[in-house]
Scaffold this motif. Structure first.
Motif, PDB file in Angstrom:
ATOM      1  N   ASN A  42      -2.088  20.423  -5.323  1.00 61.57           N
ATOM      2  CA  ASN A  42      -2.981  19.886  -4.283  1.00 61.57           C
ATOM      3  C   ASN A  42      -3.038  18.606  -5.044  1.00 61.57           C
ATOM      4  O   ASN A  42      -2.910  17.289  -4.874  1.00 61.57           O
ATOM      5  CB  ASN A  42      -4.040  20.405  -3.811  1.00 61.57           C
ATOM      6  CG  ASN A  42      -3.897  21.041  -2.471  1.00 61.57           C
ATOM      7  OD1 ASN A  42      -2.867  21.202  -1.668  1.00 61.57           O
ATOM      8  ND2 ASN A  42      -4.948  21.295  -2.204  1.00 61.57           N
ATOM      9  N   SER A  43      -3.420  18.514  -6.458  1.00 61.81           N
ATOM     10  CA  SER A  43      -3.892  17.491  -7.601  1.00 61.81           C
ATOM     11  C   SER A  43      -2.652  16.740  -7.246  1.00 61.81           C
ATOM     12  O   SER A  43      -2.410  14.937  -7.483  1.00 61.81           O
ATOM     13  CB  SER A  43      -4.221  17.937  -8.847  1.00 61.81           C
ATOM     14  OG  SER A  43      -4.632  16.607  -9.342  1.00 61.81           O
ATOM     15  N   ARG A  44      -1.399  16.894  -7.492  1.00 60.19           N
ATOM     16  CA  ARG A  44      -0.213  16.365  -7.267  1.00 60.19           C
ATOM     17  C   ARG A  44       0.638  15.384  -6.591  1.00 60.19           C
ATOM     18  O   ARG A  44       0.830  14.558  -5.960  1.00 60.19           O
ATOM     19  CB  ARG A  44       1.171  16.931  -7.842  1.00 60.19           C
ATOM     20  CG  ARG A  44       0.764  16.877  -9.430  1.00 60.19           C
ATOM     21  CD  ARG A  44       1.672  17.810 -10.105  1.00 60.19           C
ATOM     22  NE  ARG A  44       1.659  18.260 -11.499  1.00 60.19           N
ATOM     23  CZ  ARG A  44       2.183  19.007 -12.134  1.00 60.19           C
ATOM     24  NH1 ARG A  44       2.188  20.410 -12.315  1.00 60.19           N
ATOM     25  NH2 ARG A  44       1.356  19.267 -13.876  1.00 60.19           N
ATOM     26  N   ILE A  45      -0.334  16.122  -5.566  1.00 60.48           N
ATOM     27  CA  ILE A  45       0.197  15.997  -4.211  1.00 60.48           C
ATOM     28  C   ILE A  45      -0.360  14.375  -3.346  1.00 60.48           C
ATOM     29  O   ILE A  45       0.146  13.734  -3.011  1.00 60.48           O
ATOM     30  CB  ILE A  45       0.203  17.082  -2.147  1.00 60.48           C
ATOM     31  CG1 ILE A  45       1.081  18.071  -2.990  1.00 60.48           C
ATOM     32  CG2 ILE A  45      -0.089  16.416  -1.383  1.00 60.48           C
ATOM     33  CD1 ILE A  45       0.437  19.226  -2.094  1.00 60.48           C
ATOM     34  N   TYR A  46      -1.346  14.838  -4.104  1.00 58.41           N
ATOM     35  CA  TYR A  46      -3.033  13.428  -3.520  1.00 58.41           C
ATOM     36  C   TYR A  46      -2.169  12.221  -4.244  1.00 58.41           C
ATOM     37  O   TYR A  46      -2.406  11.563  -4.213  1.00 58.41           O
ATOM     38  CB  TYR A  46      -3.990  14.061  -3.792  1.00 58.41           C
ATOM     39  CG  TYR A  46      -4.335  14.704  -2.797  1.00 58.41           C
ATOM     40  CD1 TYR A  46      -5.116  13.662  -1.790  1.00 58.41           C
ATOM     41  CD2 TYR A  46      -5.098  15.808  -2.969  1.00 58.41           C
ATOM     42  CE1 TYR A  46      -5.783  14.717  -0.657  1.00 58.41           C
ATOM     43  CE2 TYR A  46      -5.918  17.155  -2.118  1.00 58.41           C
ATOM     44  CZ  TYR A  46      -6.161  16.228  -0.793  1.00 58.41           C
ATOM     45  OH  TYR A  46      -6.839  16.191   0.173  1.00 58.41           O
ATOM     46  N   GLU A  47      -1.693  13.055  -5.970  1.00 54.29           N
ATOM     47  CA  GLU A  47      -1.173  11.393  -6.684  1.00 54.29           C
ATOM     48  C   GLU A  47      -0.168  11.018  -6.147  1.00 54.29           C
ATOM     49  O   GLU A  47      -0.018   9.517  -6.131  1.00 54.29           O
ATOM     50  CB  GLU A  47      -1.186  12.065  -7.740  1.00 54.29           C
ATOM     51  CG  GLU A  47      -0.596  11.337  -9.216  1.00 54.29           C
ATOM     52  CD  GLU A  47       0.302  12.296 -10.018  1.00 54.29           C
ATOM     53  OE1 GLU A  47       0.750  10.948 -10.744  1.00 54.29           O
ATOM     54  OE2 GLU A  47      -0.420  12.250 -10.529  1.00 54.29           O
ATOM     55  N   CYS A  48       0.877  11.849  -5.552  1.00 54.13           N
ATOM     56  CA  CYS A  48       2.140  11.272  -5.188  1.00 54.13           C
ATOM     57  C   CYS A  48       1.876  10.162  -3.774  1.00 54.13           C
ATOM     58  O   CYS A  48       2.259   9.527  -2.844  1.00 54.13           O
ATOM     59  CB  CYS A  48       3.066  11.850  -5.488  1.00 54.13           C
ATOM     60  SG  CYS A  48       3.171  12.649  -6.523  1.00 54.13           S
ATOM     61  N   THR A  49       0.970  11.075  -3.228  1.00 52.45           N
ATOM     62  CA  THR A  49       1.053  10.065  -1.847  1.00 52.45           C
ATOM     63  C   THR A  49      -0.081   8.780  -1.418  1.00 52.45           C
ATOM     64  O   THR A  49       0.234   8.136  -1.651  1.00 52.45           O
ATOM     65  CB  THR A  49      -0.145  11.300  -0.638  1.00 52.45           C
ATOM     66  OG1 THR A  49       0.820  12.156  -0.359  1.00 52.45           O
ATOM     67  CG2 THR A  49      -0.390  10.768   0.915  1.00 52.45           C
ATOM     68  N   GLY A  50      -0.686   9.056  -2.897  1.00 48.65           N
ATOM     69  CA  GLY A  50      -1.536   7.962  -3.054  1.00 48.65           C
ATOM     70  C   GLY A  50      -0.760   6.615  -3.403  1.00 48.65           C
ATOM     71  O   GLY A  50      -0.795   5.416  -3.547  1.00 48.65           O
ATOM     72  N   TYR A  51       0.020   7.214  -4.216  1.00 53.68           N
ATOM     73  CA  TYR A  51       1.205   6.448  -4.897  1.00 53.68           C
ATOM     74  C   TYR A  51       2.110   6.244  -4.129  1.00 53.68           C
ATOM     75  O   TYR A  51       2.397   4.363  -3.906  1.00 53.68           O
ATOM     76  CB  TYR A  51       1.678   7.330  -6.529  1.00 53.68           C
ATOM     77  CG  TYR A  51       3.517   6.000  -6.418  1.00 53.68           C
ATOM     78  CD1 TYR A  51       3.561   5.314  -7.353  1.00 53.68           C
ATOM     79  CD2 TYR A  51       4.873   6.700  -6.249  1.00 53.68           C
ATOM     80  CE1 TYR A  51       4.592   4.942  -7.858  1.00 53.68           C
ATOM     81  CE2 TYR A  51       5.855   5.785  -6.169  1.00 53.68           C
ATOM     82  CZ  TYR A  51       5.335   4.857  -7.863  1.00 53.68           C
ATOM     83  OH  TYR A  51       6.537   4.523  -7.894  1.00 53.68           O
ATOM     84  N   ALA A  52       3.030   6.574  -2.634  1.00 55.72           N
ATOM     85  CA  ALA A  52       3.150   5.603  -2.076  1.00 55.72           C
ATOM     86  C   ALA A  52       2.902   5.007  -1.012  1.00 55.72           C
ATOM     87  O   ALA A  52       3.540   4.430  -0.438  1.00 55.72           O
ATOM     88  CB  ALA A  52       4.625   7.667  -1.512  1.00 55.72           C
ATOM     89  N   ASP A  53       1.271   5.658  -0.710  1.00 50.94           N
ATOM     90  CA  ASP A  53       0.680   5.054   0.225  1.00 50.94           C
ATOM     91  C   ASP A  53       0.735   3.582  -0.136  1.00 50.94           C
ATOM     92  O   ASP A  53       0.858   2.130   1.021  1.00 50.94           O
ATOM     93  CB  ASP A  53      -0.448   5.506   0.438  1.00 50.94           C
ATOM     94  CG  ASP A  53      -0.925   5.332   2.586  1.00 50.94           C
ATOM     95  OD1 ASP A  53       0.536   5.080   3.101  1.00 50.94           O
ATOM     96  OD2 ASP A  53      -2.203   5.001   2.224  1.00 50.94           O
ATOM     97  N   GLU A  54       0.682   3.478  -1.369  1.00 49.54           N
ATOM     98  CA  GLU A  54       0.268   1.947  -1.487  1.00 49.54           C
ATOM     99  C   GLU A  54       1.216   1.273  -1.614  1.00 49.54           C
ATOM    100  O   GLU A  54       1.510   0.004  -1.153  1.00 49.54           O
ATOM    101  CB  GLU A  54      -0.173   1.991  -3.372  1.00 49.54           C
ATOM    102  CG  GLU A  54      -1.296   2.555  -3.673  1.00 49.54           C
ATOM    103  CD  GLU A  54      -3.256   1.670  -2.781  1.00 49.54           C
ATOM    104  OE1 GLU A  54      -2.706   0.224  -2.661  1.00 49.54           O
ATOM    105  OE2 GLU A  54      -3.843   2.495  -1.980  1.00 49.54           O
ATOM    106  N   PRO A 112      -4.265  12.574   4.713  1.00 49.20           N
ATOM    107  CA  PRO A 112      -2.676  11.756   3.347  1.00 49.20           C
ATOM    108  C   PRO A 112      -1.391  11.656   3.791  1.00 49.20           C
ATOM    109  O   PRO A 112      -1.146  11.193   3.247  1.00 49.20           O
ATOM    110  CB  PRO A 112      -3.932  11.972   2.068  1.00 49.20           C
ATOM    111  CG  PRO A 112      -4.272  12.871   2.059  1.00 49.20           C
ATOM    112  CD  PRO A 112      -5.079  13.642   3.358  1.00 49.20           C
ATOM    113  N   ILE A 113      -0.664  12.785   3.520  1.00 44.67           N
ATOM    114  CA  ILE A 113       0.398  13.229   3.567  1.00 44.67           C
ATOM    115  C   ILE A 113       0.730  12.212   5.146  1.00 44.67           C
ATOM    116  O   ILE A 113       1.901  11.516   5.215  1.00 44.67           O
ATOM    117  CB  ILE A 113       0.857  14.659   3.960  1.00 44.67           C
ATOM    118  CG1 ILE A 113       0.746  15.085   2.294  1.00 44.67           C
ATOM    119  CG2 ILE A 113       2.654  14.219   3.997  1.00 44.67           C
ATOM    120  CD1 ILE A 113       1.254  16.549   2.283  1.00 44.67           C
ATOM    121  N   CYS A 114      -0.069  12.198   5.934  1.00 45.00           N
ATOM    122  CA  CYS A 114       0.821  12.503   7.052  1.00 45.00           C
ATOM    123  C   CYS A 114       0.186  10.069   7.593  1.00 45.00           C
ATOM    124  O   CYS A 114       0.476   9.790   8.046  1.00 45.00           O
ATOM    125  CB  CYS A 114      -1.178  12.745   8.352  1.00 45.00           C
ATOM    126  SG  CYS A 114      -0.363  11.893  10.303  1.00 45.00           S
TER     127      CYS A 114
END
Length: 133
Positions: A42-54, A112-114
Motif C-alpha cells: 500500500n505504501s508504494r501504491i500511495y507513493e506512485c498514485t501521488g506521483y502520477a496524480d501530480e 486515491p487510485i480512482c
C-alpha cells in the motif's frame, strides 16, 4: 443558471471533447512508477498514485487554463468562461463523490487510485478540447 442548464452545458462540453480530431493519451505515470519495485504494498501504491496524480493535475490545469482564458477573451457568449468553470466544478464534484464511494466500498487504496484515474481521463479530455483554441 439552474442544475439542468449546468448539466446540459457539461454534457455539451464533454460531447465536444469526444468529437475533436485529437486523441491525447497521457503517459501512465502510475505504472511507470510501480515498475521500479519488485514488491508491491500500500505504501508504494500511495507513493506512485501521488506521483502520477501530480502529473495529471498539472496537465489538466494547463489545458483548463488555456480553454478558460480563450473563452474569457474570445468566447461566443459572455458567459462561456463562467459556464466552462461551472462544468469543471460539476466534474470535480462527480469525481469526488464517485471515488468516495469506490473508496468506501472497495477499500484502501481505491480512493486515491480512482481520483488519479479520473484526473488522467479528464486531463486527456481537456487537452483534446484545448486543441480547438
Amino acid at each position: 443558471m439552474n442544475f439542468k442548464q449546468t448539466g446540459i452545458i457539461s454534457l455539451f462540453l464533454v460531447g465536444i471533447t469526444s468529437i475533436t480530431s485529437a486523441n491525447a493519451e497521457l503517459t501512465d505515470y502510475y505504472s511507470q512508477c510501480m515498475s521500479k519495485y519488485d514488491n508491491i504494498n500500500n505504501s508504494r501504491i500511495y507513493e506512485c498514485t501521488g506521483y502520477a496524480d501530480e502529473k495529471y493535475k498539472s496537465s489538466m490545469n494547463k489545458a483548463y487554463n488555456k480553454i478558460y482564458k480563450s473563452l474569457k477573451t474570445d468566447g461566443r457568449n459572455p458567459t462561456d468562461a463562467a459556464d466552462f468553470e461551472k462544468s469543471q466544478l460539476g466534474w470535480l464534484d462527480y469525481r469526488d463523490q464517485h471515488c468516495g464511494l469506490e473508496g468506501m466500498y472497495i477499500g484502501s487504496p481505491a480512493f486515491p487510485i480512482c481520483v488519479s484515474d479520473k484526473n488522467k481521463e479528464r486531463a486527456e479530455e481537456l487537452i483534446n478540447f484545448s486543441e480547438n483554441f
